[in-house]
Structure formats: C-alpha cells, structure tokens
Design an enzyme around this catalytic site. Structure first.
Site, mmCIF file in Angstrom:
data_model
loop_
_atom_site.group_PDB
_atom_site.id
_atom_site.type_symbol
_atom_site.label_atom_id
_atom_site.label_comp_id
_atom_site.label_asym_id
_atom_site.label_seq_id
_atom_site.Cartn_x
_atom_site.Cartn_y
_atom_site.Cartn_z
ATOM 1 N N SER A 85 -19.417 -17.237 -7.413
ATOM 2 C CA SER A 85 -19.120 -16.320 -6.313
ATOM 3 C C SER A 85 -20.412 -15.924 -5.599
ATOM 4 O O SER A 85 -21.161 -16.795 -5.149
ATOM 5 C CB SER A 85 -18.346 -15.122 -6.853
ATOM 6 O OG SER A 85 -17.804 -14.339 -5.823
ATOM 7 N N ASP B 17 -8.276 -19.301 -2.747
ATOM 8 C CA ASP B 17 -9.490 -18.490 -2.716
ATOM 9 C C ASP B 17 -9.915 -18.321 -1.264
ATOM 10 O O ASP B 17 -10.036 -19.316 -0.535
ATOM 11 C CB ASP B 17 -10.597 -19.193 -3.510
ATOM 12 C CG ASP B 17 -11.906 -18.425 -3.552
ATOM 13 O OD1 ASP B 17 -11.992 -17.321 -2.972
ATOM 14 O OD2 ASP B 17 -12.854 -18.927 -4.183
ATOM 15 N N HIS C 183 -9.826 -17.465 -7.105
ATOM 16 C CA HIS C 183 -11.227 -17.093 -7.219
ATOM 17 C C HIS C 183 -11.484 -16.414 -8.561
ATOM 18 O O HIS C 183 -10.664 -15.668 -9.066
ATOM 19 C CB HIS C 183 -11.599 -16.135 -6.081
ATOM 20 C CG HIS C 183 -13.062 -15.819 -6.038
ATOM 21 N ND1 HIS C 183 -13.972 -16.608 -5.361
ATOM 22 C CD2 HIS C 183 -13.787 -14.806 -6.594
ATOM 23 C CE1 HIS C 183 -15.175 -16.094 -5.490
ATOM 24 N NE2 HIS C 183 -15.089 -15.005 -6.236
#
Length: 315
Positions: free
Chosen positions: A161, A256, A286
């Site tokens: 991320s 995501d 995600h």
C-alpha cells in the site's frame, strides 16, 4: 458512474468479512483524526493471531536524518537474503505492530531476514520524511548486510500500500543518487498516483474495504499541497524515466481502488526494460496480505507473492 459494491470475491470468508466492513458503523480516519485512528488500528492489530515464531526478532536503531527504529526478523540464524520492509497505513496509521504478523510470514515463506522500518508518519512528519528515513535505513542495511543476515548480497526492498509507494520512491531516489540499488523491489497494492486520477479510484471507491476517501485523507496528511501530488518524487507513476530500476514483483487486487495505478506502474516499468513479475489477484481486495487469518483466499494470495519473492531473492 460509481460501480455498485457487488462482484465475485475469492471465497465465502472474504465475502463475509467485506460484508461486515460494508455494514460497519465505526468512525472513519477522516472523522476521528490521526491519533485516534492509530489507537483504533492498534486495537485491531491486537486481535489478529500472532505470526509464526522465528529464530530471532530484535529491535535495531539506525542513524538517519533522525534515529529510525527498525525490527529485524530472522527465520534462521543461517545466512539468508535480506528484505527491507516499509509498512502500509496511508503514511499515517500503520506501524511495526500492525504488520508484525505479515513480516513474520514473509520471513518464513521467503526464507529471508526482514528489516521492518518504523519511519516517521504524517501529519506530524509529511513528505519527504518517510522517504528520507527509508533511504537511510536501506543504505545502512546494505552496509551491514552480513551482520543482519549473514549474506553479502544487496538487500531487496518491499512495501504494501503506502509502503509500496515508499519502496518505489526509494528505488527512484537511490537510482538517481547512484545507488546502491535493491536487488528486487516488491510492491503489494502500491499507491503510485497520488492525484487519484485512475478509473479504479472511482469504480472501486466504496464497498470493498479500503475507500478512496480514506486514501485521499492519507494523501492530504502526507502531501498537503495538491500541486505537488503529480511530482514523480511523490507519485512514481509520473516518473518520465523508469529505466535503470531494480527488477520488480508487483501484485494488485481486483477490488482495490489502487488497482489501476499498480497495474499501470508494472506496465510502465516493463516498457522501460525493467524485468517485472506482475499479477492482479482476482476476487481479492486491498490489504489482503494482512487478512491471511480471515480468509483462505487471502492467505493463498500471500503465499503466491512470497513464493515469487523467494524465487527472485539473490542467494
């Protein structure tokens, strides 16, 4: 038009988890602010099962622009490759504890020592503090690889991320400064476009766990000036020259909001001649690397990534 929050998730357990997230009425990070969001994150992390036991886990302080705390995970005291790891959390709420289990699983599955970086976080320390810390730790790790992992190979760098964003930016800065370069860059669901202009930030904006608004909140904290967010020193997707970067393993997730920018970054690197192993995990959301205890599909997707890492690390 915003896509309705429906679609095929990878297994019933992940479906149940995302349904519970869709109906949760808890406050958002934007509503409570960074300090309270961190407290809630710590409470959530404490409920996750502990990761596997390792041969050694030690705390190490690295001299950088400021002293940087790190945590070294060693699955064995025999020589192994070394991976410098940058945690996710929107540059704001993640920490060593939120990703402790992930680092342990990575160390065991990839047969590698993992050095996790407790970089400075926004909003107290906006861009580029986290990059400065990551560069300092990577340089130090490259110089001390033998004592950290028993090997002379250059370390790899990894992040999930926002940590994937940091890992990519650290590679760009190290290349531009003449090295040393990581052996491999490992990017899981990375932020690469902080202008949030890719289609998936709209089509997957809500209903899949991470929301585009939460990402925007993190960006506002880390890069307060909107005019800077298209700078390649902030958004690696906008780097004009991508050649000369380390080989990459990039994994994205179908559901995501960051999917398209991760997919495009993989394509951009490949077009520049960088060896890239890229996979978009179908039916996945995600942050799946931290959901291994919740859904077998998330655990399996993580194992696929770890197998790629194990194969590509220098030994």
């Amino acid at each position: 038009m915003r896509e309705a929050p429906v679609g095929h998730l990878a297994d019933p357990e992940l479906t149940a988890y995302i349904e519970s997230e869709r109906h949760a009425s808890g406050p958002t990070p934007r509503q409570v602010g960074a300090v309270e969001a961190r407290r809630l994150q710590r409470l959530r992390a404490a409920t996750r099962p502990a990761g596997p036991a390792l041969a050694e886990v030690t705390e190490v302080t690295v001299d950088g622009p400021v002293p940087v705390s790190t945590r070294l995970y060693r699955p064995t005291l025999e020589p192994t490759p070394l991976v410098v790891f940058l945690h996710g959390g929107m540059w704001t709420i993640g920490d060593l504890e939120s990703h402790d289990g992930l680092c342990r699983r990575l160390a065991v599955a990839a047969r590698a020592a993992v050095l996790a970086v407790d970089y400075r976080r926004a909003p107290e320390h906006p861009w580029p503090a986290a990059i400065d810390d990551g560069v300092a730790v990577f340089r130090w790790a490259a110089e001390h690889a033998v004592e950290l992992s028993g090997t002379t190979h250059p370390p790899a760098i990894a992040g999930d991320s926002s940590g994937g964003n940091l890992a990519a930016l650290i590679c760009l800065r190290l290349r531009d400064q003449g090295g040393p370069l990581p052996a491999v860059q490992i990017l899981a669901c990375p932020n690469t476009d902080l202008t949030l202009s890719r289609p998936s930030t709209r089509t997957k904006a809500t209903g899949w766990g991470l929301t585009t608004d939460a990402v925007a909140w993190g960006i506002e904290n880390w890069v307060p000036d909107p005019r800077r967010r298209a700078d390649p020193a902030v958004s690696p997707l906008f780097a004009v020259a991508s050649a000369g970067l380390p080989p990459a393993v990039i994994v994205t997730a179908e559901h995501d909001p960051l999917r398209d920018e991760g997919d495009e970054y993989a394509a951009r690197l490949r077009a520049a001649g960088v060896p890239v192993r890229h996979r978009c995990e179908p039916g996945m959301v995600h942050g799946f690397l931290t959901l291994a205890a919740i859904a077998p599909s998330a655990a399996a997707a993580g194992e696929r990534l770890f197998a790629d890492v194990a194969e590509l690390l220098p030994r």
